[in-house]
Design a protein around this motif. Structure first.
Motif, PDB file in Angstrom:
ATOM      1  N   ARG A   2       0.881  -1.260   0.131  1.00  0.00           N
ATOM      2  CA  ARG A   2       0.098   0.211  -0.043  1.00  0.00           C
ATOM      3  C   ARG A   2       0.835   1.071  -0.022  1.00  0.00           C
ATOM      4  N   VAL A   3       0.390   2.358  -0.766  1.00  0.00           N
ATOM      5  CA  VAL A   3       1.063   3.505  -0.715  1.00  0.00           C
ATOM      6  C   VAL A   3       0.479   4.385   0.107  1.00  0.00           C
ATOM      7  N   ASN A  50      -2.299  12.623  -4.728  1.00  0.00           N
ATOM      8  CA  ASN A  50      -3.206  11.623  -3.863  1.00  0.00           C
ATOM      9  C   ASN A  50      -4.309  10.673  -4.982  1.00  0.00           C
ATOM     10  N   PHE A  70      -3.153   6.965  -5.744  1.00  0.00           N
ATOM     11  CA  PHE A  70      -3.189   5.632  -5.022  1.00  0.00           C
ATOM     12  C   PHE A  70      -4.389   5.572  -4.109  1.00  0.00           C
ATOM     13  N   ASP A  71      -5.508   6.404  -4.639  1.00  0.00           N
ATOM     14  CA  ASP A  71      -6.565   6.459  -3.755  1.00  0.00           C
ATOM     15  C   ASP A  71      -7.663   5.232  -4.088  1.00  0.00           C
ATOM     16  N   LEU A 127       6.269   8.399  -4.213  1.00  0.00           N
ATOM     17  CA  LEU A 127       5.436   7.622  -3.426  1.00  0.00           C
ATOM     18  C   LEU A 127       5.925   6.916  -1.832  1.00  0.00           C
ATOM     19  N   GLU A 152      -4.128   5.566 -11.607  1.00  0.00           N
ATOM     20  CA  GLU A 152      -3.883   4.682 -10.539  1.00  0.00           C
ATOM     21  C   GLU A 152      -2.568   3.962 -10.870  1.00  0.00           C
ATOM     22  N   VAL A 153      -1.675   3.868  -9.566  1.00  0.00           N
ATOM     23  CA  VAL A 153      -0.404   2.980  -9.320  1.00  0.00           C
ATOM     24  C   VAL A 153      -0.428   2.002  -8.189  1.00  0.00           C
ATOM     25  N   THR A 154      -0.416   0.898  -8.767  1.00  0.00           N
ATOM     26  CA  THR A 154      -0.535  -0.578  -7.907  1.00  0.00           C
ATOM     27  C   THR A 154       0.746  -1.254  -7.697  1.00  0.00           C
TER      28      THR A 154
END
Length: 520
Positions: free
Chosen positions: A378-379, A398, A401-402, A431, A512-514
């Motif tokens: 998790r970020v 934000n 990574f929300d 991040l 989004e970034v995962t």
């Protein structure tokens, strides 16, 4: 069935009179006998001394929009104006339209409220984005602006046919829903407002979306005013942004009651006239170049035409999440299976005394613990990064990574590609991870195909000299990037080194970034 709200007048309060500034209106304060708890102030309408709040209805357990009328109860004129506004809001409670938040209740001078409160208009809460936040990073593409404005223009026209005035002439009373529709979120027209004010409000809202400037009455704090020319007339949107179609620019100016580029004044007096032009240009996309060969000066796009709608993106994101969960489950089951097999293998290789028997090295146990398995990391925090110059959209970091793919971070629109000799060489975010992890993969969801991204490990101050973990050219959708990490990371950089090109300018967007990796 929801009953029609009734205007409720409480008994006179024994509290001493206070000034009308309503200094006691702070988050956590409760109004109307403790029913409505204030959550956050959304804005204010100084024309009628009103404050706009998001609040929690303690009875129904839902968020509501409160228009709180402020004034001195001893001031007969202020009390009269407030009562007229409340009466008009109560009449509008019978009006249902997607472009207007439904009025739930109207309260006049409730006992126990701060003395400066003259009344409340309670409406359903409109989730989404504040209209001023929508243009904080620049005006919208003309087609997007036209598409967003359609529901509000339709609501104004329908309300006028019903003999009602909405009061849609203040930017902080208007919000944009997650579905991308402009909506009157805080009903409560001024005591003297007319249907012409609603039409002027449509023109001002359209002008704002096309230019990022407010052109009607006093300009709210933090919002630039619309410019005027040497003749004192309002400068048309098309003059400020040549990519705005002539008809769209003209309807905004003439709805405001200003002369257009031909000197013609008026001519747009109904919501229907505005709506017809909006419908015509809702699918408009500017050409790649202007007639003089120059690139169009488009700004950052919001709800782009080629983007999926938020509900479709959420379904896609849900499918991705389910897939990641399934992969993680398979890995855990595999790890358990390896452990069980190892137990039986060790048992078969053991002697009666429990000594492990090895072929070449007796007495040495060479069984290795299972390798750490990849899992989502998790970020927890993000900050802007820029190799030089001003950071791009720091207020949207934000969104990376929300967990909501309908929100995003995007760069400004550049007329030059990133790189040596340009205005910047790299832009993105730093991040912070929930825990130090040996990173294995990062998945970037973006519609900006062709953009180049680099992932770098941050051990000290972020810089483009930090260790490179991986890089890729983004496709439209999810782009997985394998990371070559041997040491744990607690911070990483996600930076764009090349932007995608569209409409004569360079810009990119990341939804989004995962991140996945193993615990250090």
């Amino acid at each position: 069935m929801t009953s029609k709200p009734t205007e409720r007048i409480a008994a006179d309060s024994d509290e001493p009179e206070a000034d009308s500034s309503a200094e006691q209106l702070t988050p956590g304060r409760v109004l109307d006998h403790g029913r409505y708890r204030l959550l956050s102030k959304v804005g204010s309408d100084e024309r009628c001394n009103a404050e706009l709040w998001r609040a929690k209805d303690g009875v129904l357990g839902r968020d509501v929009a409160l228009t709180i009328l402020i004034g001195d109860r001893a001031d007969a004129q202020a009390a009269t104006n407030a009562r007229r506004t409340l009466e008009r809001a109560m009449h509008a409670s019978t009006f249902n339209h997607v472009g207007v938040a439904r009025v739930l209740d109207v309260v006049t001078q409730s006992a126990g409220d701060p003395p400066g409160v003259l009344g409340l208009v309670i409406a359903e809460w409109t989730h989404g984005t504040d209209l001023l936040d929508l243009v904080a990073e620049g005006p919208l593409p003309p087609g997007t602006a036209a598409r967003l404005m359609q529901p509000l223009a339709a609501a104004v026209e329908s309300a006028h046919h019903a003999g009602l005035v909405l009061g849609a002439d203040h930017p902080q009373r208007i919000r944009v829903t997650p579905e991308g529709e402009v909506r009157m979120a805080f009903p409560g027209p001024l005591s003297h407002a007319s249907s012409s004010d609603d039409v002027r409000g449509l023109g001002a809202a359209l002008y704002l979306l096309l230019t990022g400037r407010w052109a009607l009455g006093d300009t709210p704090e933090g919002l630039p005013s619309a410019p005027t020319g040497p003749d004192g007339n309002l400068v048309a949107p098309r003059t400020l942004r040549p990519t705005v179609p002539m008809e769209l620019s003209t309807v905004a100016v003439r709805a405001l009651g200003n002369p257009d580029s031909t000197g013609t004044t008026g001519g747009v007096r109904t919501g229907a006239a505005v709506l017809r032009v909006l419908e015509q240009y809702a699918t408009y996309e500017p050409a790649n170049t202007l007639s003089n060969g120059a690139p169009p000066a488009e700004s950052n796009e919001v709800w782009r035409r080629d983007d999926p709608k938020p509900d479709q993106a959420k379904r896609r994101k849900l499918a991705i999440s389910v897939g990641v969960l399934a992969v993680a489950t398979i890995l855990v089951i595999g790890w358990i299976a390896v452990g069980v097999i190892g137990i039986f293998t060790e048992s078969n290789q053991s002697s009666g005394t429990g000594t492990v028997i090895e072929g070449n090295n007796p007495g040495t146990n060479t069984q290795q613990p299972p390798p750490p398995q990849a899992a989502p990391v998790r970020v927890t925090e993000g900050t802007s990064f820029t190799a030089q110059g001003e950071p791009d959209a720091p207020g949207r970091i934000n969104n990376l990574f929300d967990g909501d793919p309908s929100t995003y971070w995007s760069t400004f629109g550049y007329f030059q590609q990133l790189g040596p000799g340009g205005i910047n060489t790299a832009t993105g975010a730093v991040l912070t991870l929930e825990r130090p992890s040996v990173l294995q993969q990062i998945v970037i969801n973006s519609p900006s195909a062709g953009a180049k991204v680099e992932i770098r490990q941050v051990d000290g101050s972020p810089s483009m000299n930090s260790k490179l973990l991986g890089s890729a050219v983004l496709g439209a959708g999810d782009t997985p990037i394998k990371l070559e990490a041997v040491a744990p990371s607690s911070k990483i950089m996600v930076v764009l080194t090349q932007l995608s090109q569209k409409g004569g300018e360079y810009s990119s967007q990341i939804n989004e970034v995962t991140v996945t990796g193993s615990v250090a």
